[in-house]
Design a protein around this motif. Structure first.
Motif, short mmCIF file in Angstrom:
data_model
loop_
_atom_site.label_atom_id
_atom_site.label_comp_id
_atom_site.label_asym_id
_atom_site.label_seq_id
_atom_site.Cartn_x
_atom_site.Cartn_y
_atom_site.Cartn_z
N VAL B 36 0.86 -1.19 0.00
CA VAL B 36 0.00 0.00 0.00
C VAL B 36 0.89 1.23 0.00
O VAL B 36 1.80 1.36 0.82
CB VAL B 36 -0.91 0.01 1.24
CG1 VAL B 36 -1.74 1.28 1.29
CG2 VAL B 36 -1.82 -1.23 1.24
N VAL B 37 0.65 2.13 -0.95
CA VAL B 37 1.46 3.35 -1.07
C VAL B 37 0.54 4.57 -1.09
O VAL B 37 -0.67 4.45 -1.34
CB VAL B 37 2.33 3.34 -2.35
CG1 VAL B 37 3.38 2.26 -2.28
CG2 VAL B 37 1.46 3.16 -3.60
N LEU B 38 1.11 5.74 -0.81
CA LEU B 38 0.35 6.99 -0.89
C LEU B 38 1.25 8.12 -1.35
O LEU B 38 2.47 8.06 -1.14
CB LEU B 38 -0.30 7.33 0.46
CG LEU B 38 0.57 7.86 1.59
CD1 LEU B 38 -0.32 8.46 2.68
CD2 LEU B 38 1.42 6.74 2.19
N ASN B 121 8.54 17.74 -6.12
CA ASN B 121 8.29 17.66 -4.68
C ASN B 121 7.09 16.81 -4.33
O ASN B 121 6.38 17.08 -3.36
CB ASN B 121 8.12 19.06 -4.09
CG ASN B 121 9.41 19.84 -4.10
OD1 ASN B 121 10.45 19.31 -3.75
ND2 ASN B 121 9.34 21.08 -4.55
N VAL B 122 6.81 15.79 -5.16
CA VAL B 122 5.75 14.86 -4.83
C VAL B 122 6.21 13.46 -5.22
O VAL B 122 6.86 13.28 -6.26
CB VAL B 122 4.41 15.25 -5.51
CG1 VAL B 122 4.57 15.47 -6.99
CG2 VAL B 122 3.33 14.21 -5.25
N ALA B 123 5.92 12.47 -4.38
CA ALA B 123 6.40 11.11 -4.63
C ALA B 123 5.51 10.11 -3.89
O ALA B 123 4.83 10.47 -2.92
CB ALA B 123 7.85 10.96 -4.16
N TRP B 124 5.53 8.87 -4.36
CA TRP B 124 4.82 7.78 -3.67
C TRP B 124 5.67 7.23 -2.54
O TRP B 124 6.88 7.05 -2.69
CB TRP B 124 4.52 6.65 -4.66
CG TRP B 124 3.54 7.00 -5.73
CD1 TRP B 124 3.83 7.36 -7.01
CD2 TRP B 124 2.10 6.99 -5.63
NE1 TRP B 124 2.67 7.60 -7.71
CE2 TRP B 124 1.59 7.37 -6.90
CE3 TRP B 124 1.21 6.71 -4.60
CZ2 TRP B 124 0.22 7.48 -7.15
CZ3 TRP B 124 -0.15 6.81 -4.85
CH2 TRP B 124 -0.63 7.20 -6.12
N PHE B 125 5.04 6.91 -1.41
CA PHE B 125 5.72 6.33 -0.26
C PHE B 125 4.99 5.06 0.17
O PHE B 125 3.77 5.01 0.14
CB PHE B 125 5.73 7.31 0.92
CG PHE B 125 6.74 8.41 0.79
CD1 PHE B 125 6.51 9.48 -0.06
CD2 PHE B 125 7.92 8.37 1.52
CE1 PHE B 125 7.44 10.50 -0.18
CE2 PHE B 125 8.85 9.38 1.40
CZ PHE B 125 8.61 10.46 0.55
N ASP B 126 5.76 4.09 0.62
CA ASP B 126 5.19 2.87 1.21
C ASP B 126 4.54 3.25 2.55
O ASP B 126 5.21 3.78 3.45
CB ASP B 126 6.32 1.85 1.41
CG ASP B 126 5.80 0.49 1.89
OD1 ASP B 126 4.77 0.45 2.61
OD2 ASP B 126 6.44 -0.51 1.56
N ALA B 127 3.23 2.97 2.68
CA ALA B 127 2.50 3.40 3.88
C ALA B 127 3.04 2.77 5.16
O ALA B 127 2.89 3.32 6.25
CB ALA B 127 1.01 3.08 3.73
N ALA B 128 3.70 1.62 5.04
CA ALA B 128 4.21 0.93 6.23
C ALA B 128 5.62 1.37 6.59
O ALA B 128 6.15 0.96 7.63
CB ALA B 128 4.18 -0.58 6.02
N HIS B 129 6.26 2.20 5.76
CA HIS B 129 7.64 2.64 6.02
C HIS B 129 7.77 4.12 5.77
O HIS B 129 8.53 4.55 4.88
CB HIS B 129 8.63 1.87 5.14
CG HIS B 129 8.70 0.41 5.45
ND1 HIS B 129 8.08 -0.55 4.67
CD2 HIS B 129 9.29 -0.26 6.47
CE1 HIS B 129 8.31 -1.74 5.19
NE2 HIS B 129 9.03 -1.59 6.28
N LEU B 130 7.05 4.91 6.51
CA LEU B 130 7.08 6.36 6.29
C LEU B 130 8.19 7.02 7.10
O LEU B 130 8.47 6.61 8.23
CB LEU B 130 5.74 6.98 6.70
CG LEU B 130 4.53 6.62 5.84
CD1 LEU B 130 3.29 7.31 6.39
CD2 LEU B 130 4.78 7.01 4.39
#
Lengths: 242, 242
Positions: B36-38, B121-130
């Motif tokens: 899951v990413v955001l 200045n925008v990127a996807w991040f793994d929701a479990a490793h913020l």
């Protein structure tokens, strides 16, 4: 630079209010079907002077949201539920003459909750037969009822309206009041017994009918969504780290 | 009377912001487990300059809440989900130096959603490793993840992350990514088939494995809570009135 008085906020200011929907149960006479009711407060000033409205008031800038909900609820109705849950933020542009975003909380109270004897301009109303309320409060109550009906299907929220010990008929009556429809007693008993959420006790209610076993609900299960709780079993990420 | 500039709001003013949590799925390589990413946005000014934050911005006094969420999302990430759902209002006193109540929305995007090529200045991040985020945004993402995990158990929300046609293995992978744990394929198949929410098609996915049937979800069921919908069967009050 603009000059303004504190009591006259500029047009681009958005004000934040809190309101609370409290559901309980009432019956017209002992043995009659229960109805879902909520307390409303009669407005004593404009806008909407004389109309009934949800208990609430302005958020103070130094006050937590839930504290503001409890405070305004106590000030207007004298009621103090054991917990409040956030329902929704209502912020439509046209819902008030000023721009007001209302953070709405909700709570359940067991049947028989009393308003203070000296309470003025506050009364219980049948949720299914409301008069036209101030602002968008009819809409807010409709939404809260929808959430209650929706939630009763997958949570143990009905227990928030029950005493500690209750019969299966008591529980079915709560479901019937919330869902506003009659349920088949045998089907209901089977579904509830299969759910594993109730614990039978050794006590019975006796009276004019045959004795009915009293149940309590399993204290280990959640009454309602109250925050980000974790599943106790390890996640894949936790397993990878260990 | 007080004198102040428009850019310097008085201490008793509460400001209203909107932010959006958008969950999607990503895999490091084809065939790898999905995560899951955001999307997050790097702050280019203080407070918290340089930290990553949820897409969002100030509510305009003449703008609907959801419009503000869509607008600030488009401005910061270029993303335009087909619907936004309100998640929660976060308003703790200490969450910012000013008093800010943030109305947070959330949305799901199918795997493979792209940020604009010129997005800065925008990127996807793994929701479990913020990493540590600005303000209380780690807490907000945790809450959104909790709601997603909670909701996947009683709604068809997983479909918001899937294409129109998918295999049972695709669906299981979505559940595994959301719940962050492995599920037994045979048990999962049985539960899903018993739920009646999927419609099998006559099409199969072929490739290196044996052909897998493609399913679509039943369009008659709700994707997620989107408002006060009514049960179509008559209520006791309706019956009494007719």
């Amino acid at each position: 630079m603009v000059i303004m008085t504190r009591t006259d906020p500029p047009r681009d200011v958005i004000r934040v209010a809190v309101s609370t929907v409290i559901f309980s149960l009432r019956r017209d006479r002992p043995g009659a079907p229960a109805s879902v009711v909520l307390p409303l407060v009669r407005r004593t000033r404009n806008p909407h002077e004389g109309l009934w409205a949800l208990p609430g008031g302005w958020l103070d800038a130094t006050e937590q949201l839930e504290t503001a909900a409890s405070r305004t609820l106590a000030e207007t109705t004298g009621l103090a539920p054991s917990y409040l849950e956030q329902l929704y933020a209502f912020g439509d542009v046209g819902r008030s003459s000023d721009r007001v975003v209302s953070i709405v909380y909700w709570a359940l109270l067991r049947e028989g909750a009393q308003l203070p004897e000296d309470a003025e301009n506050v009364a219980w109303f049948d949720a299914a037969h409301l008069p036209p309320l101030a602002f968008d409060h009819n809409h807010i109550v409709e939404y809260a009822l929808w959430r209650l009906r929706n939630k009763v299907g997958y949570s143990r929220i009905a227990h928030g309206l029950l005493p500690d010990l209750f019969t299966l008929a008591d529980l079915r009556e709560v479901y019937e009041a919330i869902l506003d429809r009659d349920l088949d007693p045998a089907n209901f008993r089977r579904q509830v017994e299969n759910s594993g959420t109730l614990i039978p006790t050794d006590r019975f209610r006796t009276g004019s009918h045959r004795p009915a076993r009293l149940y309590r609900y399993n204290q280990d299960v959640e009454l309602a969504e109250r925050g980000p709780l974790r599943d106790p079993s390890p996640t894949r990420h936790q397993k990878a780290a260990s």
